[in-house]
Design a protein around this motif. Sequence first.
Motif, mmCIF file in Angstrom:
data_model
loop_
_atom_site.group_PDB
_atom_site.id
_atom_site.type_symbol
_atom_site.label_atom_id
_atom_site.label_comp_id
_atom_site.label_asym_id
_atom_site.label_seq_id
_atom_site.Cartn_x
_atom_site.Cartn_y
_atom_site.Cartn_z
ATOM 1 N N TYR A 89 41.734 -28.497 8.908
ATOM 2 C CA TYR A 89 40.836 -27.796 8.244
ATOM 3 C C TYR A 89 39.294 -28.590 8.217
ATOM 4 O O TYR A 89 38.287 -28.014 7.931
ATOM 5 N N THR A 90 39.349 -29.927 8.512
ATOM 6 C CA THR A 90 38.161 -30.715 8.264
ATOM 7 C C THR A 90 37.587 -31.388 9.326
ATOM 8 O O THR A 90 36.850 -31.861 9.502
ATOM 9 N N HIS A 91 38.494 -30.947 10.453
ATOM 10 C CA HIS A 91 38.146 -31.616 11.751
ATOM 11 C C HIS A 91 36.932 -30.910 12.514
ATOM 12 O O HIS A 91 37.178 -29.662 12.615
ATOM 13 N N SER A 92 35.847 -31.525 12.860
ATOM 14 C CA SER A 92 34.779 -30.800 13.177
ATOM 15 C C SER A 92 35.072 -30.450 14.617
ATOM 16 O O SER A 92 34.202 -29.356 15.283
ATOM 17 N N TYR A 109 46.577 -8.320 5.423
ATOM 18 C CA TYR A 109 45.160 -8.725 4.851
ATOM 19 C C TYR A 109 44.705 -9.659 5.916
ATOM 20 O O TYR A 109 45.132 -10.628 6.490
ATOM 21 N N LEU A 110 43.190 -9.569 6.131
ATOM 22 C CA LEU A 110 42.405 -10.249 6.846
ATOM 23 C C LEU A 110 42.251 -11.624 6.316
ATOM 24 O O LEU A 110 41.813 -11.728 5.149
ATOM 25 N N MET A 111 42.667 -12.770 7.098
ATOM 26 C CA MET A 111 42.311 -14.084 6.879
ATOM 27 C C MET A 111 41.727 -14.949 7.678
ATOM 28 O O MET A 111 41.726 -14.736 9.065
ATOM 29 N N ALA A 112 41.241 -15.970 7.243
ATOM 30 C CA ALA A 112 40.588 -17.058 8.095
ATOM 31 C C ALA A 112 40.249 -18.418 7.216
ATOM 32 O O ALA A 112 40.993 -18.351 6.188
ATOM 33 N N HIS A 156 34.493 -25.307 4.725
ATOM 34 C CA HIS A 156 35.101 -26.484 5.433
ATOM 35 C C HIS A 156 34.568 -26.519 6.914
ATOM 36 O O HIS A 156 33.944 -25.534 7.410
ATOM 37 N N THR A 157 34.906 -27.616 7.551
ATOM 38 C CA THR A 157 34.226 -28.114 8.819
ATOM 39 C C THR A 157 34.641 -27.162 9.868
ATOM 40 O O THR A 157 33.885 -26.996 10.758
#
Length: 279
Positions: free
Chosen positions: A127-130, A214-217, A222-223
Motif C-alpha cells: 500500500y505504500t509503494h509508489s 461492499y465496494l472496497m479500494a 496511501h501512496t
Amino acid sequence: MEMNVLLLVLHISGIWASSNNTSYKDLLQGYLTGQLSSALGSYQVEALKREFKSFTGLMEKKFEEFKEKIDHKMNENKGKNQACNESSNIKNEKYRTSSVAYTRWGKKTCPSGAVLVHSGFAGGSFYTHSGAAVDPLCLPRDPEWGIYKDGTNGGKAYVFGAEYQIDMKNDYMSSVYEHDIPCAVCLVRHRSVAKMFPGRKTCYKGWKLEYNGYLMAGYHGHTAGTMYSCVDSQLDTLHGGHTNKNGRLFYLVEARCGSLKCPPYVEGRELICAVCSKK
C-alpha cells in the motif's frame, strides 16, 4: 396455394379466349344437336379435333411454364427458411457454448449456478509503494513456476497478500479486521457478460445476480493506487491469517458529495455493489 390455382384458371381462360373459339364451339354445338349434314359434319368434326388437339398442346405447354414458376418460387422460399433456421441455430449454439468468468472477492466458494475454477488468496502491491500495480490478483493455491532465482534484489515488481481494513460499529464486519482475504474465480455458463455495478445490491432487468457486497479500494491517503473491487457481503477469511502484515489493503468506500450528486448519494455513507451476468 389458393391464389396460385386462381391464377392458373384465369390463365387458361385467357388461352381459351385467344383461340378460334367461335368456330369450334359452334361446330361442336351443331354436331351435338344434329343440325349438320353427315358429310359436312364429318369434315368439320375433323377440323374441330385438330383445333382441340392444338388447344390441348398449348394448354400443356402453359401448364408446364406455370408449374416451373411455382417450383421456382417454392425453392426460393425454402432457401429463405433454411437461411433463417441456420441463423437461429448459430445464435442458439453461441448461447449454449458461451461462458464468462469473474472473481468473487472475500469468498472461498462460488455462488449457486457457477462453477469454481479455483479458490485462492487475494493479493496485490504494497500500500505504500509508489510504483504499485493497481489491480488486485486472485492468486491460486497451487502455483507453478518457470525460470526463477530465489531471493529479492529490488529490481522487480512485488506481490503481497491482502488484508481487510474494516473499521465499523458492527461486530460481524469489525471481526475480520486485519484478516487475510480469500477469493474465488467462478465460471458461469450460458452467459455472455459479467459486470460489477457499484451502488447496487440487485441487478437491473435482464441481468442475473451472481453476488452482492461492499465496494472496497485502497485508503485515499496511501501512496499506492488501487482499483475498486466488489467484496462479498458474507466475508470469509483465510485460516491462520489474523496477523497485521499489511500488503494490499481493502477499505470500505464512502460517498463524498460535491461533483457526486447528493441525493441520490449520501455524504459519508458506505457503498454497496453487485456483480451481475447477462445472456
